[in-house]
Design a protein around this motif. Structure first.
Motif, short mmCIF file in Angstrom:
data_model
loop_
_atom_site.label_atom_id
_atom_site.label_comp_id
_atom_site.label_asym_id
_atom_site.label_seq_id
_atom_site.Cartn_x
_atom_site.Cartn_y
_atom_site.Cartn_z
N LEU B 223 0.86 -1.18 0.00
CA LEU B 223 0.00 0.00 0.00
C LEU B 223 0.90 1.23 0.00
CD1 LEU B 223 -3.09 0.66 0.42
CD2 LEU B 223 -2.54 0.84 2.86
N ALA B 224 0.68 2.10 -0.95
CA ALA B 224 1.44 3.35 -0.97
C ALA B 224 0.60 4.43 -0.32
CB ALA B 224 1.77 3.74 -2.41
N ALA B 225 1.27 5.43 0.20
CA ALA B 225 0.62 6.55 0.88
C ALA B 225 -0.47 6.07 1.84
CB ALA B 225 0.01 7.53 -0.15
N PRO B 226 -0.08 5.33 2.86
CA PRO B 226 -1.07 4.70 3.75
C PRO B 226 -1.66 5.70 4.74
CG PRO B 226 1.14 4.24 4.53
CD PRO B 226 1.30 5.06 3.29
N THR B 227 -2.84 5.39 5.18
CA THR B 227 -3.41 6.06 6.35
C THR B 227 -3.75 4.95 7.34
OG1 THR B 227 -5.69 5.85 5.63
CG2 THR B 227 -4.49 7.81 4.87
N ALA B 228 -3.97 5.32 8.56
CA ALA B 228 -4.24 4.33 9.59
C ALA B 228 -5.45 3.49 9.24
CB ALA B 228 -4.43 5.02 10.93
N ASP B 229 -6.45 4.14 8.71
CA ASP B 229 -7.68 3.41 8.40
C ASP B 229 -7.47 2.42 7.27
OD1 ASP B 229 -8.89 4.75 10.36
OD2 ASP B 229 -9.79 6.29 9.05
N LEU B 230 -6.78 2.90 6.24
CA LEU B 230 -6.52 2.02 5.09
C LEU B 230 -5.72 0.79 5.53
CD1 LEU B 230 -5.60 4.47 2.18
CD2 LEU B 230 -7.50 2.83 2.26
N VAL B 231 -4.69 1.07 6.33
CA VAL B 231 -3.83 -0.02 6.78
C VAL B 231 -4.64 -1.01 7.61
CG1 VAL B 231 -1.83 -0.61 8.19
CG2 VAL B 231 -1.77 1.41 6.73
N ALA B 232 -5.46 -0.47 8.50
CA ALA B 232 -6.25 -1.33 9.37
C ALA B 232 -7.18 -2.21 8.56
CB ALA B 232 -7.05 -0.47 10.36
N ALA B 233 -7.81 -1.61 7.56
CA ALA B 233 -8.74 -2.37 6.72
C ALA B 233 -7.99 -3.48 6.00
CB ALA B 233 -9.39 -1.43 5.70
N ARG B 234 -6.82 -3.13 5.47
CA ARG B 234 -6.04 -4.11 4.72
C ARG B 234 -5.56 -5.25 5.65
NH1 ARG B 234 -3.80 -2.85 -0.14
NH2 ARG B 234 -2.88 -4.68 -1.13
N MET B 235 -5.19 -4.85 6.88
CA MET B 235 -4.74 -5.85 7.85
C MET B 235 -5.85 -6.83 8.17
SD MET B 235 -1.78 -6.27 9.10
CE MET B 235 -1.98 -6.88 10.77
N THR B 236 -7.03 -6.30 8.33
CA THR B 236 -8.17 -7.16 8.63
C THR B 236 -8.35 -8.17 7.51
OG1 THR B 236 -9.14 -5.17 9.56
CG2 THR B 236 -10.54 -7.13 9.44
N ALA B 237 -8.23 -7.66 6.28
CA ALA B 237 -8.38 -8.54 5.13
C ALA B 237 -7.28 -9.61 5.11
CB ALA B 237 -8.34 -7.72 3.83
N VAL B 238 -6.06 -9.17 5.37
CA VAL B 238 -4.92 -10.10 5.32
C VAL B 238 -5.06 -11.17 6.40
CG1 VAL B 238 -2.44 -10.27 5.79
CG2 VAL B 238 -3.31 -8.51 4.26
N SER B 239 -5.45 -10.72 7.59
CA SER B 239 -5.55 -11.66 8.72
C SER B 239 -6.66 -12.66 8.47
CB SER B 239 -5.85 -10.91 10.02
OG SER B 239 -4.88 -9.89 10.18
N ALA B 240 -7.71 -12.22 7.78
CA ALA B 240 -8.88 -13.07 7.61
C ALA B 240 -8.63 -14.18 6.60
CB ALA B 240 -10.07 -12.23 7.15
N ARG B 241 -7.67 -13.96 5.72
CA ARG B 241 -7.47 -14.93 4.64
C ARG B 241 -7.13 -16.33 5.12
NH1 ARG B 241 -3.62 -13.03 -0.13
NH2 ARG B 241 -2.21 -13.37 1.60
#
Lengths: 878, 241
Positions: B223-241
């Motif tokens: 993820l380029a130019a991250p924000t806390a929310d974006l990162v959190a959302a992506r983390m949730t997705a990654v963890s859920a996989r």
């Protein structure tokens, strides 16, 4: 709590290994030393020569002084009795008529007067001794019935004949009819073997060989004017004879006080049971005729015929003193270090809600578990240690060859308990401050020991150092307790250094680390050691211990040997040669030798011991019987006052100082057989080492020391006399004065000291390795941090080595300081000369050995740690 | 990527007894002058990646190129030498020497490298992290945030090609953590440093220029130019996989 303790123990297995090892070794040393001491204390004579006698009446075997003090307290008269005893080296005799009187008692089959006297036997030109070099003791043939010895072949001894025990006969391959030469204090005789005898079931008694002569000749051969004991054989069906015998002896003795200051002849006095008493400065010397039964009967035997356990008691007492000190010292240090390394964890427990009390209990419990586990292999290891030391001492001759280690479970339990106690107390003290960490501090200051306690440190160090100064100042180090006291003072100084710890180490490391701190690694090592005086102190103190204790003992013992040899050389300087005989010379033979034409001066000496009673305490001292002939002096004792005795006696400066004697005073002395003499002090001499503290007339000693043989004659003669001397005394050896060696017991002493040093060296060496290892395991994190900061393993190795070098240098400096103080003071006390190094080779070897060990101990654990951890530990859960 | 300071190519790593692969064919590059965060759930291999990339650990297979030098096959002590010249570290647990003062801690890596320390620069860096005047203090007397600043100053003092930060704010409270992240950001922007930071905190990752996500030892996107929310959302997705 116990589950938590077991849990932490299991998790920190590595860190606890050190404490475990220290506790194990401490228990092993304590139990080993304890076993040795208990074994000599409870050692029983190997055999009873009076086995067949129901009751044995013994002449004097010890000087017993009883002090009675009356204390008036509220109309109540409190009586305090203090009894002090000093064993005699000879045997007192009984009145000649006593045996006949006792034989008349009902139930007594026979009352056998027993004469026991040391003899030197030469057969086929060789000295004859029993198993393990046991002495040969002469008796009248009547004594054979007391054991009993029975004839295996031949006949009882007649005039000019002797019976040997089978063991002695076998050793020299002697059979009936063979000729032997017997030397006793009365002279040399050639005897023919008339028979071979042996006790039932064996060839001879252990620890003494037996030679029997005709009863009519025993008195003449022994020079005794009465029996040394009377063995009473019971008639069949007779009851307990003891009371009857005691009554008979008491009845014949006039009860009451013997007038003080009037010294009746020893024999006339010896028969009085608890009666003949002489007042000596408020104390009473009790002269007893002892009636012995059962296992006690053996005490009536000639002292020289029984293995001597008195010297080993002091040796082993000293050994256990030293090892106990070292063990406790090391164990305390190790436990403290172990606890300090866990401060982080303890602090975390505090934050988790543990109260200081719980932490203290946890620490105590852990240490008890550890020490308990350590005691299980420690005690058997102590048995092994005791056996090893005993074997070595037997070979050195420091303990009798018959000595065996008795495995006493009580001693083992006591040693284990002591180990447990020391560990628990040390953990408690070390945990005291750690447990006080406030939980809030815990997170931020975990790695730092709470500071403070400076006052306690300085105070306890001052007390210990003060004690050392007191010992060094007030105890006469020149006396027999000098060695022991010098050990005590160096132990106290060590305690002072240990108590000061970081305070003592800091200024040293400040200097040393700058001297050795070249290069980036050296600089880092300097910074680290300066920053962590506690850790440096923890590892340096065992090094100080190793150097100070061992160097003090070794150097002092070397010094004494050296001084003794010097005094020996000075004593014999005026003499041309020393005349000796392997068997010793009877005084009459010596007189013949001394009268040889061409001898211008001679001095014959008979080694003996005397007992002096002072202040309610009998004390024995080495002495010499001295016979001087000729016009020129052959012996130079270095008189500081007065001169050689002529009917009186001379005392060493030490002895005269000890008892406050002045020349011209009449002094009461007791000779080897307990005989009391009053002699005028004619002189005080200086060169007493390896010689004796008193010089008495030779004839007196020859009459009252059971051996009574001249050991050596210092002679001064014109050239060409040596041959005539050899011709005059059969078997004598003439050695030029320059070639004489130090006395045998001096070497024996030195050997014992060196063995003790070996034991403590081994222990302290392990302690050093152990302490360094513990300290290093505690640095895992620090090393990891250094690796992350870019240090290569090579650099860390060099860092460890450099730090070890700084620690070793600091430790050696402190050790050298303590050694210097103690050895220097000891040296001045000996002969006024100040020495510190004493023996450069020994000193250098000790220092180099300690340094090498310290470096090894500093480098090795770091290597192991770094190998196990090729990559830096990145985990944070330490 | 042309100006990559660190390149990890197809790296695998299995820990003895660990079973599954900690890294399973990871390829990623970190560009000079950037602040990059590596994220992933626990056990995703993010710390292993950092260790391999920094030369603290050796990959089983694959290559690691640090500042143009192949370090995947280097052995000790060469590896340490490369590391101390090229790499700076900031760890969650600081790893400072308790027995050395702040000043000596900062200079330690250069001293160990046998390099004449650049004292002026070191003073500057200490000032920049806000510890001017505390040079003679021992780390034990500093707070956690201050200790982490010392660690950062130490990393910067050697002018490394790249600074690896492993959960640098993990032991710090929110405000202090933010100050440290601010300093990291300033190091990249003001001093041109390159920083690779492993974290599991989306708020911390948001300070980076770029976030690389890891899951089960594999790269799971970035993820380029991250924000806390974006990162959190992506983390949730990654963890859920």
């Amino acid at each position: 709590m116990i589950r938590l303790a077991i849990g932490t123990l299991r998790r920190h297995r590595g860190a606890y290994a050190g404490t475990f090892l220290a506790a194990l070794l401490a228990v092993a040393l304590l139990s080993g030393g304890g076993l040795l001491l208990a074994s000599v204390l409870t050692a029983t004579p190997p055999a009873d020569r009076f086995a067949a006698a129901a009751v044995v009446v013994s002449g004097e075997r010890a000087v017993t002084v009883e002090t009675v003090t009356h204390k008036k307290k509220k109309d109540k008269d409190k009586v305090k009795r203090k009894v002090k005893t000093e064993r005699l080296t000879g045997a007192g005799t009984l009145p000649t008529g006593l045996a006949a009187r006792l034989a008349d008692l009902p139930g007594v089959a026979a009352a056998v007067p027993d004469l026991a006297f040391p003899v030197e036997v030469t057969a086929k030109g060789r000295a004859l001794r029993g198993a393990d070099g046991a002495p040969v003791v002469g008796h009248g043939w009547a004594s054979a019935g007391l054991t009993p010895y029975t004839l295996r072949n031949g006949n009882p001894p007649g005039r000019g004949e002797a019976v040997l025990d089978a063991d002695l006969a076998a050793r020299a391959g002697l059979t009936t009819g063979a000729e032997i030469t017997v030397t006793s204090r009365t002279g040399v005789r050639a005897l023919r073997i008339s028979g071979i005898a042996a006790p039932a079931g064996r060839d001879g008694l252990p620890a003494q060989g037996a030679l029997f002569v005709a009863d009519t000749e025993a008195a003449a051969l022994s020079g005794l004017d009465g029996p040394t004991a009377i063995g009473i054989l019971a008639a069949p069906g007779a009851g307990d004879l003891r009371a009857a015998v005691e009554a008979a002896i008491a009845g014949q003795a006039p009860a009451g006080q013997a007038p003080a200051g009037q010294a009746p002849a020893g024999q006339a006095n010896a028969g009085q049971a608890n009666a003949g008493q002489a007042t000596a400065g408020g104390s009473t010397v009790v002269r007893e005729v002892t009636v012995l039964t059962g296992d006690d009967r053996v005490r009536a035997d000639l002292p020289g015929a029984l293995p001597d356990y008195i010297a080993p008691i002091s040796i082993f007492g000293f050994l256990i003193g030293i090892t106990a000190f070292a063990a406790v010292f090391v164990l305390t240090g190790t436990v403290t270090l172990g606890v300090r390394q866990r401060l982080r964890e303890l602090a975390l427990l505090r934050t988790a809600g543990a109260t200081p009390g719980q932490l203290r209990r946890l620490l105590s419990l852990e240490s008890l578990l550890l020490a308990g586990c350590a005691a299980i292999p420690g005690a058997p290891l102590g048995i092994v240690a005791a056996e090893t030391v005993a074997a070595r001492f037997r070979r050195l001759g420091a303990v009798p060859p018959q000595f065996t280690v008795q495995i006493n479970p009580l001693v083992l339990i006591a040693a284990a308990a002591a180990g447990l106690l020391v560990t628990a107390v040390a953990a408690r003290i070390a945990g005291r401050r750690a447990a006080r960490i406030a939980p809030t501090q815990a997170l931020t200051e975990t790695a730092v020991t709470p500071a403070g306690g400076q006052f306690t440190r300085v105070l306890s160090a001052a007390v210990a150092a003060g004690g050392a100064v007191a010992v060094l100042t007030f105890v006469p180090l020149g006396g027999p307790f000098g060695m022991g006291m010098s050990f005590v003072s160096s132990a106290l100084l060590l305690c002072a250094v240990a108590a000061l710890g970081p305070i003592a180490v800091r200024p040293l490391t400040a200097v040393v680390s700058r001297l050795l701190g070249a290069g980036p690694v050296g600089r880092l090592a300097g910074q680290v050691t300066r920053a962590e005086p506690r850790r440096v102190a923890a590892v340096a103190v065992p090094l100080v211990l190793m150097f100070a204790i061992n160097a003090t003992m070794l150097l002092n013992s070397r010094m004494l040997t050296g001084i003794a040899a010097g005094e020996q050389a000075a004593r014999t300087a005026p003499a041309t040669a020393q005349v000796t005989a392997p068997q010793g010379l009877a005084l009459s033979t010596a007189e013949t030798v001394m009268a040889v034409d061409g001898i211008t001066g001679a001095a014959a000496t008979i080694p003996t011991r005397i007992v002096v009673v002072a202040g309610g305490k009998p004390e024995d001292h080495a002495a010499q019987g001295l016979l001087i002939t000729g016009t020129q002096p052959a012996l130079d004792l270095g008189f500081t006052a007065g001169g050689l005795p002529d009917g009186g006696f001379a005392a060493s400066r030490y002895l005269a100082g000890l008892y406050d004697w002045t020349v011209g005073q009449d002094i009461e002395l007791r000779l080897a057989d307990g005989h009391r003499v009053q002699l005028r002090l004619t002189g005080v001499y200086d060169r007493s080492r390896g010689f004796g503290d008193a010089v008495l007339p030779a004839a007196l000693i020859a009459a009252h020391d059971p051996r009574g043989l001249v050991r050596g004659i210092s002679v001064r003669y014109d050239p060409g006399t040596a041959e005539r001397i050899r011709a005059a005394g059969p078997g004598v050896i003439v050695t030029p004065s320059s070639a004489t060696e130090a006395a045998g017991d001096a070497q024996e002493q030195q050997g014992a000291w060196e063995l003790m040093v070996a034991v403590t060296l081994g222990f302290t060496a392990i302690a050093i390795l152990n302490t360094f290892a513990i300290a290093t395991t505690g640095r895992r994190r620090e090393f990891a941090g250094l690796r992350l900061a870019g240090a290569t393993t090579g650099q860390l190795h060099r860092l460890a080595a450099r730090e070890a070098l700084i620690v070793v240098t600091a430790g050696l400096a402190l050790g050298a300081l303590i050694t210097g103080i103690v050895v220097g003071t000891f040296s001045v006390a000996q002969d006024g000369v100040f020495r510190v190094i004493v023996d450069p080779a020994t000193y250098a070897t000790m220092a180099a050995g300690v340094a090498a060990l310290g470096l090894l101990a500093g480098v090795l654990p770091a290597r192991v740690l770094l190998r196990r951890q090729a990559l830096p530990a990145l985990t944070d859960d330490q | 990527m042309r100006n990559a300071v660190v390149e990890v190519l197809d790296v695998t790593k299995t820990y003895p007894g660990g079973g599954a692969r900690a890294l399973d064919g990871v390829s990623v590059a970190f560009a000079a002058g950037t602040f990059c965060a590596v994220m992933g759930p626990s056990g995703s291999g993010k710390s292993t990646l950092l260790h391999c990339a920094a030369g603290l650990d050796r990959p089983d297979t694959g290559r690691v190129v640090l500042a143009g030098e192949e370090i995947g096959t280097l052995r000790e002590p060469r590896l340490t030498q490369v590391r101390r010249r090229r790499v700076g570290f900031v760890f969650q647990s600081y790893h400072l020497m308790d027995s050395l003062s702040v000043w000596h801690n900062v200079l330690l890596p250069q001293r160990l490298a046998g390099v004449r320390p650049d004292r002026g620069w070191a003073k500057d860096v200490i000032r920049r992290v806000g510890l001017a005047g505390r040079e003679d203090d021992r780390p034990a007397r500093l707070s956690g945030g201050q200790r982490q600043r010392v660690a950062l100053a130490r990393a910067l003092a050697g002018r490394p090609e790249v600074i690896f930060a492993d959960e640098p704010t993990g032991a710090l409270d929110l405000a202090t953590g933010r100050e440290v992240l601010q300093l990291l950001r300033e190091a990249v922007d003001g001093l041109g440093a390159t920083i690779v930071m492993v974290t599991h905190d989306p708020a911390a990752a948001a300070w980076a220029d770029r976030v690389v996500f890891l899951a089960d030892g594999r790269v799971a996107g970035e993820l380029a130019a991250p924000t806390a929310d974006l990162v959190a959302a992506r983390m949730t997705a990654v963890s859920a996989r």
